[in-house]
Design an enzyme around this catalytic site. Structure first.
Site, PDB file in Angstrom:
ATOM      1  N   ASP A  45       0.832  -1.206   0.000  1.00  0.00           N
ATOM      2  CA  ASP A  45       0.000   0.000   0.000  1.00  0.00           C
ATOM      3  C   ASP A  45       0.868   1.258   0.000  1.00  0.00           C
ATOM      4  O   ASP A  45       2.047   1.223   0.362  1.00  0.00           O
ATOM      5  CB  ASP A  45      -0.859   0.051   1.268  1.00  0.00           C
ATOM      6  CG  ASP A  45      -1.975  -0.972   1.263  1.00  0.00           C
ATOM      7  OD1 ASP A  45      -2.067  -1.768   0.309  1.00  0.00           O
ATOM      8  OD2 ASP A  45      -2.754  -0.968   2.238  1.00  0.00           O
ATOM      9  N   HIS A  94       4.114  -2.019   2.990  1.00  0.00           N
ATOM     10  CA  HIS A  94       4.091  -0.676   2.413  1.00  0.00           C
ATOM     11  C   HIS A  94       5.389  -0.451   1.639  1.00  0.00           C
ATOM     12  O   HIS A  94       6.470  -0.525   2.231  1.00  0.00           O
ATOM     13  CB  HIS A  94       3.913   0.370   3.510  1.00  0.00           C
ATOM     14  CG  HIS A  94       2.626   0.204   4.278  1.00  0.00           C
ATOM     15  ND1 HIS A  94       2.498  -0.726   5.287  1.00  0.00           N
ATOM     16  CD2 HIS A  94       1.427   0.803   4.140  1.00  0.00           C
ATOM     17  CE1 HIS A  94       1.251  -0.679   5.758  1.00  0.00           C
ATOM     18  NE2 HIS A  94       0.580   0.237   5.086  1.00  0.00           N
TER      19      HIS A  94
HETATM   20 ZN    ZN Z   1      -2.383   3.059   3.453  1.00  0.00          ZN
END
Ligand code: ZN
Length: 239
Positions: free
Chosen positions: A47, A189
């Site tokens: 993400d 991430h």
């Molecule tokens: Zn996020």
């Protein structure tokens, strides 16, 4: 709703019509089952990117290992990273939406929802051509009304090493390996160097344990992969 609770949510919410949108501690769908003889599958997801300094080396590492992943992109990071995004697609990764400005998708007007999700999809369409671009809501938070506007499957996760919390690569790797199992969706991430290092170590470790890496969409096809155009990795350990 706490981060801790979000980490235990399993794992995919399908179209809003079928949702009872769950409370945070309730699984939204039964975990995928491992059938006898099938290798365990796992989907690595990232993400908050893209970010050239970190997503680029991650793509290099994934390509070297022929491992597909799924990227949920922040719309405001698309401009200037078009080449990186095209490479993601060419390398066989699934690309989805993580809103335009990384906002919580709750209590938004339809107009604001479209500015977050529809606008990001439009930007991705400009770069990649038509696609469905599944949605991962930031923080896993979305209410029933906003979910009805999603227009695609909603993707959460089942393993969260909280890689944003520190840059301790050993801790992040251990947090994944201690909890991962067949059918899991790992949340990371791609905006942190430590996450990139940890993700590639996780890949090497899970390949050595016999896991096959697939995109979220492939995972949902229940191990029935349908190669279309372009690269379709389904990276398994050597026989
Ligand atoms: Zn996020």
């Amino acid at each position: 709703m706490s981060w801790k609770k979000l980490t235990v949510i399993t794992c995919i919410l399908f179209f809003f019509a079928a949702l009872p949108l769950p409370g945070p501690a309730e699984p939204a769908a039964a975990p995928l089952r491992l059938e006898t003889g099938d290798p365990p599958l796992v989907a690595l997801t990232f993400d908050d990117g893209p970010r050239g300094a970190t997503t680029g080396p991650l793509l290099d590492g994934l390509a070297l290992r022929e491992v597909p992943a799924t990227f949920f992109l922040v719309g405001e990071r698309i401009q200037g990273n078009e080449e990186l995004i095209r490479r993601m697609a060419l390398d066989g990764h699934q690309i989805g939406v993580h809103t335009y400005g990384h906002v919580i998708l709750k209590s938004l007007s339809r107009q604001d929802f479209d500015l977050q999700v529809g606008k990001t999809r439009a930007l991705l369409t400009d770069v990649l051509g038509e696609g469905e671009f599944w949605l991962r809501p930031p923080y896993g938070m979305i209410d029933r009304t906003d979910a009805q506007w999603a227009g695609s499957p909603l993707v959460l996760w089942s393993v969260d090493p909280e890689d944003w919390k520190d840059s301790d690569v050993d801790r992040i790797v251990s947090a994944v390996l201690e909890h991962v199992g067949d059918g899991d969706i790992i949340l990371m991430h791609d905006i942190f160097h430590s996450s990139v290092d940890a993700a590639l170590r996780v890949v090497d470790a899970l390949l050595s344990q016999g896991y096959c890496f697939v995109t979220v969409e492939q995972l949902m096809e229940e191990r029935q992969l349908t190669p279309e155009n372009g690269v379709q990795y389904r990276r398994c350990p050597p026989a």
